[in-house]
Design a protein around this motif. Structure first.
Motif, PDB file in Angstrom:
ATOM      1  N   PRO A 415       0.788  -1.234   0.000  1.00 55.08           N
ATOM      2  CA  PRO A 415       0.000   0.000   0.000  1.00 55.08           C
ATOM      3  C   PRO A 415       0.819   1.282   0.000  1.00 55.08           C
ATOM      4  N   THR A 416       2.164   1.132   0.144  1.00 59.67           N
ATOM      5  CA  THR A 416       3.014   2.322   0.159  1.00 59.67           C
ATOM      6  C   THR A 416       3.286   2.774  -1.269  1.00 59.67           C
ATOM      7  N   SER A 417       2.253   3.245  -1.925  1.00 60.97           N
ATOM      8  CA  SER A 417       2.368   3.739  -3.286  1.00 60.97           C
ATOM      9  C   SER A 417       1.680   5.094  -3.317  1.00 60.97           C
ATOM     10  N   GLY A 444      -0.496   6.293   4.567  1.00 66.48           N
ATOM     11  CA  GLY A 444       0.427   5.235   4.164  1.00 66.48           C
ATOM     12  C   GLY A 444       0.984   5.484   2.783  1.00 66.48           C
ATOM     13  N   SER A 445       0.317   6.355   2.007  1.00 65.77           N
ATOM     14  CA  SER A 445       0.792   6.688   0.665  1.00 65.77           C
ATOM     15  C   SER A 445       2.063   7.535   0.764  1.00 65.77           C
ATOM     16  N   THR A 446       2.913   7.423  -0.235  1.00 57.23           N
ATOM     17  CA  THR A 446       4.125   8.228  -0.264  1.00 57.23           C
ATOM     18  C   THR A 446       3.858   9.562  -0.965  1.00 57.23           C
ATOM     19  N   GLY A 447       4.761  10.513  -0.720  1.00 52.73           N
ATOM     20  CA  GLY A 447       4.637  11.824  -1.339  1.00 52.73           C
ATOM     21  C   GLY A 447       4.099  12.883  -0.398  1.00 52.73           C
ATOM     22  N   PHE A 448       3.786  12.487   0.839  1.00 59.40           N
ATOM     23  CA  PHE A 448       3.207  13.411   1.806  1.00 59.40           C
ATOM     24  C   PHE A 448       4.014  13.460   3.102  1.00 59.40           C
ATOM     25  N   TYR A 452       3.075  10.793   7.339  1.00 57.92           N
ATOM     26  CA  TYR A 452       1.894  10.323   6.621  1.00 57.92           C
ATOM     27  C   TYR A 452       2.103   8.887   6.146  1.00 57.92           C
ATOM     28  N   ARG A 453       3.312   8.600   5.664  1.00 60.45           N
ATOM     29  CA  ARG A 453       3.620   7.262   5.167  1.00 60.45           C
ATOM     30  C   ARG A 453       3.529   6.227   6.285  1.00 60.45           C
ATOM     31  N   ARG A 454       3.909   6.611   7.492  1.00 60.50           N
ATOM     32  CA  ARG A 454       3.928   5.670   8.609  1.00 60.50           C
ATOM     33  C   ARG A 454       2.594   5.578   9.346  1.00 60.50           C
TER      34      ARG A 454
END
Length: 647
Positions: A415-417, A444-448, A452-454
């Motif tokens: 889900p880390t996309s 959980g998404s990257t780019g933020f 946010y990712r964690r």
């Protein structure tokens, strides 16, 4: 001119057919420069998903360098990437069928340079002084044992041993990079249970006289610091991206000390799902061409390595990847809300842009194109989540007064996309028929940023579901979509989110799972090495927290599921094996819920064949129409739906 008609949402006839999804479309992944020539890889659905390396010379001539039946695709980590390299006009690539490395000289037939063995290669860097490549090697020679990863050297003229191991003993390696003077090597490594976006270590070693490595030392990173894309500048300085401040920013190593090059609340890195990713490159020792993202939108800039001044470059792209550069020019993949990914050459002096190739050669009239609207919406715990909303758009139709459109919520994989607003024909397939789309960048998404990712750590199957649900309810509350006709779909990890949303929430009426996960316990037991401990951070250690795995797996809570679902599965999928879909399908059949299942021979994790993509897309549309009760604007091959009540 077509007369505008009144018709219910979902039933609009669209020029975006399933054939259009694959017509003249290619999947451009890797870009490389060699002298004045530009190279890139093309995945071609009409050739069964075969990946071809293309060379474009300065006179504009393009040539395919990988003839059939060869397929330039590596299976290291199963997701691959970094499958080819070019040195002085000679192409080297990993062939999918046998995973051997091949060499192509001056248009000759490819010849294997590694033996027939259970060895895989990726992410090669040229070691010109010694006539070899330094690459990631994955050893599958011992059946029943977890694959062994290492950094290895492979001779360019042929290596009967399959390479000489230079670094080994850790779980994973990536990004071997040889310094400009050929004296040093930098690389990344990490251990179970980390994924590369959790924590990686940056190491440097010196080449000994015999080509081995000595004086190896860790210079940055750790279990809680993610390092991305180490690169040597022409003057021998080591640069890299680190998230040590909570954002993936640029740093460099000088005189043994790490110093920030560009600190800002932006991401200069990406999740390393595949090898060969690049967000920056050296135009010269004094200038870096770099890309960074803020809230899902990418920008291109130059960075002066002496003054550390960042200067934006005006380009019409909101998605940028595969940044490569030589003196006076940059080449990259760029996409925007109105154009799919393109191979672009930018003259850094004149700012002139030249498009070298396009992933989607089909253009649509703007009257049929829905442009993404970036939205922020409230979610659980007083937090904010992000998404891209696409309203229905078709210049030939409007809906009856008072009707609101169905909403299709898309949950991305990983889900880390992350999803971006780049033009996507697949999304237009839905919006042009009168179905709104919300593409969710859940926690959980990257780019933020790292925080946010964690967010998803320990919360997978809960927080991501909350964000998808709250995004849909937010749009329904605004009156922009029909809250009684909410749909959710997703693939892989997004399929897990989809199945949990349908099982544990009473919001969506129907869904589609593409090779989705219904049983976390089976996933922990069956999946490949790269992701075999991923669930430790996303769910909890297994088997110590087996109860959590069972609590979050839809297959164990069928009493809570009351929604029809259609399943799609590749029968050669090693990441999410077919038994995941098959268990869910059987459970829905036994419960008497409408269910459909389409399995495809020859497909792995992610569909690549034109016929598969077309069939799956039309089947999904047909399924929704039967469940939600709207007519279709065109004929679509029916799908067998078990337990579907008669009209």
């Amino acid at each position: 001119m077509t007369e505008v008609q009144v018709a219910p949402y979902g039933s609009w006839k669209s020029p975006v057919t399933a054939e259009l999804l694959v017509a003249d479309s290619i999947d451009i992944r890797q870009v490389a420069l060699d002298g004045a020539d530009v190279y890139w890889s093309e995945g071609r659905p009409k050739e069964g998903g075969r990946q071809v390396v293309v060379r474009r010379s300065p006179d504009g001539e393009t040539v395919d360098l990988v003839p059939p039946p060869y397929n330039a695709r590596t299976r290291v980590h199963e997701y691959g990437g970094g499958s080819f390299a070019v040195v002085d006009g000679v192409l080297f690539f990993a062939n999918y069928a046998d995973q051997r490395l091949y060499r192509v000289d001056n248009g000759e037939e490819p010849r294997a340079i590694t033996p027939e063995a259970e060895l895989r290669y990726a992410d090669a860097a040229a070691d010109r002084q010694r006539g070899r490549f330094i690459c990631v090697r994955e050893d599958h020679t011992v059946a029943g044992r977890e694959a062994v990863n290492s950094i290895a050297a492979v001779q360019m003229d042929g290596d009967d041993a399959g390479g000489t191991v230079l670094v080994e003993g850790n779980d994973f390696y990536s990004s071997p990079r040889v310094s400009a003077d050929g004296t040093r090597l930098a690389w990344l490594m990490w251990h179970h249970p980390n994924m590369p976006w959790d924590g990686t270590e940056l190491w440097v070693g010196e080449f000994a006289a015999d080509g081995s490595l000595e004086n190896m030392e860790q210079v940055a990173g750790g279990s809680d610091e993610s390092i991305y894309q180490p690169e040597w500048s022409p003057d021998g300085t080591l640069y890299f991206v680190s998230d040590r401040t909570g954002w993936w920013n640029l740093y460099r190593l000088r005189e043994g000390e790490v110093e920030a090059v560009c600190e800002m609340e932006a991401e200069f890195g990406r999740p390393q799902w595949q090898f060969g990713s690049s967000t920056y490159a050296f135009e010269s020792a004094g200038k870096i061409v770099c890309s960074y993202t803020q809230k899902g939108r990418w920008r291109l800039a130059t960075l002066d390595t002496r003054t550390l001044q960042l200067s934006l470059l005006e380009v019409p792209y909101t998605e940028l990847s595969q940044i490569r550069s030589t003196a006076g020019r940059a080449v990259f993949l760029g996409g925007s809300p109105v154009s799919a990914l393109e191979v672009v050459c930018l003259d850094l002096g004149s700012s002139a842009l030249e498009v070298l190739s396009r992933s989607g050669k089909t253009s649509l009239d703007s009257g049929y194109v829905s442009v993404a609207e970036m939205i922020e919406f409230p979610t659980e715990g007083g937090l904010i989540a992000y998404g891209l909303f696409y309203a229905p758009k078709n210049r030939d139709y409007f809906a009856p007064e008072g009707e609101k459109p169905p909403l299709l919520v898309m949950s991305h994989g990983g889900p880390t996309s992350v999803v971006t607003d780049v033009f996507d024909v697949e999304i237009q397939y839905w919006t042009c028929r009168g179905i709104a789309v919300l593409d969710v960048n859940y926690g959980g998404s990257t780019g933020f940023g790292t925080e946010y990712r964690r967010r998803l750590n320990g919360q997978w199957g809960i927080l991501d579901v909350d964000d998808c649900v709250n995004g849909a309810l937010y749009l329904a509350k605004q009156g922009r979509v029909d809250g009684e006709r909410l749909i959710i779909r997703g693939g892989s990890a997004g399929g897990f989110t989809t199945l949990n949303a349908l099982t544990f929430r009473d919001v969506f009426k129907v869904g589609a799972s593409y090779y989705g996960i219904g049983d976390l316990e089976r996933m922990a037991q069956d999946t490949h090495k790269f992701e075999s401990r991923y669930l430790d951070s996303m769910v909890g250690p297994y088997p110590e927290q087996r109860d959590v795995y069972l609590a979050r797996s839809a297959i164990h809570h069928m009493d809570k599921l009351s929604c029809p679902i259609i399943f799609f599965q590749g029968l050669e999928d090693k990441v999410v094996p077919p038994n995941q879909s098959e268990m869910m399908v059987n459970a829905l059949k036994e419960k008497g819920l409408p269910v459909a299942y389409l399995a495809f021979e020859g497909e792995q994790h992610g569909f690549r064949k034109a016929e598969t993509i077309m069939r799956a897309t039309e089947a999904e549309l047909y399924f929704y129409s039967r469940i939600l009760g709207f007519d279709l604007g065109e004929d679509v091959e029916p799908v067998e739906i078990v337990n579907l009540p008669s009209a």
